[in-house]
Design a protein around this motif. Structure first.
Motif, PDB file in Angstrom:
ATOM      1  N   ILE A  86       0.849  -1.183   0.000  1.00  0.00           N
ATOM      2  CA  ILE A  86       0.000   0.000   0.000  1.00  0.00           C
ATOM      3  C   ILE A  86       0.888   1.236   0.000  1.00  0.00           C
ATOM      4  O   ILE A  86       2.078   1.164   0.291  1.00  0.00           O
ATOM      5  N   SER A  87       0.269   2.369  -0.343  1.00  0.00           N
ATOM      6  CA  SER A  87       0.980   3.644  -0.292  1.00  0.00           C
ATOM      7  C   SER A  87       0.921   4.151   1.144  1.00  0.00           C
ATOM      8  O   SER A  87      -0.099   4.683   1.596  1.00  0.00           O
ATOM      9  N   ASN A  90       0.172   7.987   1.753  1.00  0.00           N
ATOM     10  CA  ASN A  90      -1.223   8.346   1.536  1.00  0.00           C
ATOM     11  C   ASN A  90      -2.125   7.794   2.639  1.00  0.00           C
ATOM     12  O   ASN A  90      -3.097   8.435   3.038  1.00  0.00           O
ATOM     13  N   LEU A  91      -1.799   6.599   3.148  1.00  0.00           N
ATOM     14  CA  LEU A  91      -2.598   5.997   4.214  1.00  0.00           C
ATOM     15  C   LEU A  91      -2.524   6.827   5.486  1.00  0.00           C
ATOM     16  O   LEU A  91      -3.557   7.104   6.120  1.00  0.00           O
ATOM     17  N   THR A  94      -4.440  10.100   5.134  1.00  0.00           N
ATOM     18  CA  THR A  94      -5.882   9.859   5.093  1.00  0.00           C
ATOM     19  C   THR A  94      -6.440   9.578   6.482  1.00  0.00           C
ATOM     20  O   THR A  94      -7.474  10.139   6.880  1.00  0.00           O
ATOM     21  N   LEU A 215      -4.572   4.305  -2.411  1.00  0.00           N
ATOM     22  CA  LEU A 215      -3.775   3.620  -1.396  1.00  0.00           C
ATOM     23  C   LEU A 215      -3.092   2.376  -1.946  1.00  0.00           C
ATOM     24  O   LEU A 215      -2.021   1.994  -1.476  1.00  0.00           O
TER      25      LEU A 215
END
Length: 299
Positions: A86-87, A90-91, A94, A215
């Protein structure tokens, strides 16, 4: 593979401290609220019918973000997140921004649930303070992540990313309002409840799809170019929320009737404000998407 742990100086970094505060304050909040009796929440009979729905909403918010933040905190400490598909940047943004917005809502909802007590016990007061502290902690993490470079915070740390988080937040807030409205008036304006519910559900589903794509770094695998994909979703959201806004203002006109209770009018007004804010976020997001498409067409 050996486990890599943060260095000693990293345990005193602002990011580590605010995430620790998030875990502690959210755990304290939902633990205290879970231990409260129904009589400790609100003795006003005109409000008691709302308490159960909003209590579930608040408890879900605190438990959900406590779990997510604890996992992020542990993975950050042992430096295991680089192995996840996953990124990560970005997680984290968020969760921080959405957590701040959701905890802001609970910081208003929970005091409203207990404010009519003639003699308030200490636990609701401590829970209210802990809920506000949770919001401040997530806000502090959002600020820290926003001050990082664009490469460090990722797409969700930019203005279009923040607008998409705001859209998801606005759609989530309407769920308990729809539930309460249907309880207050189960047979009145059934078509309005269905149309509003479908509009909010579709927009939540679209927001979750966008989050999964971002993500999971699936932007390059989309059938359409990613910028056109986002523009299409923003246009759909604008159309759905225009319909929802018209319905909300129609409900306000209907709520002025003599048979309408004060509680139902308050719920309709809150729903109208949330829908208007979410519509504005979709409109601005659509403007960003159109500008991006125009810029790329001229290059």
């Amino acid at each position: 593979m050996p486990v890599i742990v943060l260095e000693a100086r990293d345990f005193t970094s602002p990011l580590f401290l605010v995430r620790t505060l998030e875990v502690l304050s959210s755990c304290t909040t939902f633990s205290l609220v879970a231990s409260l009796e129904s009589s400790e929440l609100n003795k006003n009979s005109s409000h008691s019918q709302h308490v159960n729905t909003f209590r579930i909403f608040c408890m879900f918010t605190w438990c959900f973000f406590f779990t997510l933040t604890l996992l992020i905190h542990i993975l950050s400490v042992i430096q295991f997140h680089s192995l996840l598909p996953i990124s990560w940047k970005n997680l984290t943004v968020t969760v921080a921004v959405l957590g701040a917005l959701m905890c802001l809502s609970t910081s208003f909802i929970f005091p409203w649930m207990v404010m009519n007590q003639l003699k308030m016990s200490p636990r609701p007061v401590i829970a209210t303070v802990a809920a506000c502290l949770t919001f401040l902690a997530y806000s502090a993490e959002s600020y820290i992540l926003r001050t990082q470079t664009h490469e460090q915070r990722g797409y969700m740390g930019s203005m279009p990313g923040f607008l998409k988080i705001l859209q998801l937040w606005g759609s989530c807030q309407t769920i308990p309002l729809i539930v309460e409205t249907s309880h207050l008036h189960p047979k009145e304006a059934l078509w309005q409840q269905w149309v509003s519910g479908v509009s909010y559900s579709v927009c939540i589903f679209m927001s979750l799809i966008i989050l999964v794509v971002i993500l999971g770094d699936f932007a390059g695998r989309c059938l359409l170019p990613f910028d056109k994909f986002l523009a299409g979703f923003s246009m759909t959201g604008v159309l759905f929320y225009i319909v929802a806004t018209v319905i909300c203002f129609t409900k306000i006109l209907q709520a002025k009737g003599p048979r309408q209770s004060h509680n139902s009018v308050d719920l309709v007004i809150v729903e109208t404000v949330l829908v208007s804010v979410t519509l504005l976020s979709y409109t601005v997001d659509l403007a960003f998407s159109i500008k991006l498409l125009c810029d790329r067409s001229h290059t």
